[in-house]
Design an enzyme around this catalytic site. Structure first.
Site, short mmCIF file in Angstrom:
data_model
loop_
_atom_site.label_atom_id
_atom_site.label_comp_id
_atom_site.label_asym_id
_atom_site.label_seq_id
_atom_site.Cartn_x
_atom_site.Cartn_y
_atom_site.Cartn_z
N TYR A 87 6.40 0.15 9.28
CA TYR A 87 5.73 1.41 8.93
C TYR A 87 6.76 2.51 8.66
O TYR A 87 6.74 3.17 7.62
CB TYR A 87 4.78 1.83 10.05
CG TYR A 87 4.36 3.28 9.95
CD1 TYR A 87 3.62 3.72 8.85
CD2 TYR A 87 4.73 4.22 10.91
CE1 TYR A 87 3.27 5.06 8.72
CE2 TYR A 87 4.38 5.55 10.80
CZ TYR A 87 3.65 5.96 9.70
OH TYR A 87 3.31 7.28 9.58
N ASN A 103 0.83 -1.21 0.00
CA ASN A 103 0.00 0.00 0.00
C ASN A 103 0.86 1.26 0.00
O ASN A 103 0.67 2.15 -0.84
CB ASN A 103 -0.92 0.00 1.21
CG ASN A 103 -1.92 1.15 1.17
OD1 ASN A 103 -2.76 1.21 0.28
ND2 ASN A 103 -1.79 2.09 2.09
#
Ligand code: UDP
Length: 345
Positions: free
Chosen positions: A151, A102
């Site tokens: 992340y 993503n």
């Protein structure tokens, strides 16, 4: 007329930037797959269009090149503000694939579409998580970037990709490294709406409403002034102002750069908790738990570079942020939460 594409414009930080953009006289195209953003927020934003300003919405996914390329074919876009991303640290550790596809692959598609359509200016939502465990406090932009979770690594990879794309193709980027974003629109039109909510201020405030979970404080044995973690809480409207300045810099022909967005000051979890009690006027129950995995004791920004280069100055206090978050939370609890519950059942 300058049109700005805002990816993730239906999410928390993105939506506040959409409001700031239309107030500053830009037209906006929101691009969002609504996986975390909300159609209700898009509707609220569309109703706020300032006189003559247009907000268009395109539902699409950055992982599908055609989706994002069509945005550039359809609209005459001058620059991009890129917020669309997953941002939960714990989830990124459990499911890194979801994050790399993503965040990184999605951004690769966005940049490819930009270059093919000759749109060469982008303001990117980066993070203090790219620095990893602090080697010194406050953290300036020269601090080594050694992220400690997937992340943070996705955001650092994107920063590196942007440098390579500037060298090779002349793509100009401003990367804004956020510390802890807090608060809501002062007029309470929009605010923070994460499902599930993991952040400190909304979790304390939610616990004061009927049906809310008791607030859990993660760790009181840190090596800090009162034993709880210290964070630098930057107001979301102040944050949006920095994006406008970064955008102006690029539209005026400015080059690639990167900045911390924080206040140069930290507050402990206990201080935030007390501020919430003061603002709500309520005694708030608290359960003290073990430390949450991966939380550094202290994260505070050195923001001198953004102040001097961008001419930015955060103006709102922690109390301002808690007050606007509380005003929004009341509206959320009275109206939007019912819709959210209906969707779940
Ligand atoms: N925190 C807490 N209870 C919560 C949420 C957060 O005690 O329900 C603490 C968390 O452990 C950290 C600080 O509040 O020390 C800020 O956490 P948040 O998730 O808001 O932001 P982060 O710094 O992780 O990006």
């Amino acid at each position: 007329m300058t049109t700005v594409l805002v990816t993730g414009g239906a999410g928390y930080v993105g939506s506040h930037n959409v409001l700031a953009l239309i107030n500053a006289g830009y037209d906006v195209v929101i691009f969002d797959n609504l996986s975390l953003g909300h159609s209700e927020i898009v509707e609220i934003l569309k109703n706020q269009s300032a006189a003559g300003r247009v907000i268009d919405f395109l539902k699409g996914d950055l992982q599908n090149f055609q989706d994002i390329n069509s945005a550039f074919e359809k609209f005459d876009i001058s620059a991009v503000l890129h917020f669309a991303a997953f941002s939960q640290v714990a989830e990124s550790v459990k499911n890194p694939q979801k994050y790399y596809f993503n965040n990184v692959y999605g951004t690769l598609n966005l940049l490819k579409a930009m270059i093919e359509n000759n749109v060469m200016k982008i303001v990117f939502s980066s993070t203090a998580a790219t620095y990893g465990e602090p080697e010194y406090i406050p953290i300036d932009e020269k601090h080594p970037q050694n992220p400690i979770n997937p992340y943070g690594r996705t955001k650092l990879m994107i920063e590196n990709i942007m440098d390579d794309y500037d060298s090779a193709y002349g793509l100009k980027s401003v990367r804004l490294r956020y510390f802890n974003v807090a608060g809501a629109d002062t007029k309470s039109r929009i605010g923070e709406w994460h499902v599930p909510e993991t952040h400190l201020i909304p979790n304390i405030l939610k616990s004061t409403f009927s049906g809310g979970q008791r607030f859990k404080m993660f760790g009181t044995d840190y090596d800090t002034k009162d034993g709880t973690c210290i964070r630098d809480y930057i107001n979301v409207e102040d944050l949006a102002k920095a994006h406008l300045l970064a955008l102006k810099h690029l539209l005026n022909g400015g080059g690639t750069n990167f900045y911390n967005l924080g206040t140069n000051d930290g507050n402990s979890v206990k201080e935030v908790f007390r501020t919430c009690e003061d603002v709500t006027g309520k005694h708030i129950d608290v359960d003290v738990l073990e430390r949450r995995e991966g939380d550094p004791a202290s994260l505070v920004a050195d923001n001198k570079k953004s102040l001097s280069d961008l001419g930015w100055k955060p103006e709102k206090t922690l109390t301002d942020s808690v007050a606007s978050a509380y005003a929004w939370e009341k509206i959320y609890q009275e109206t939007l939460l019912n819709g959210e519950l209906n969707k779940c059942h």
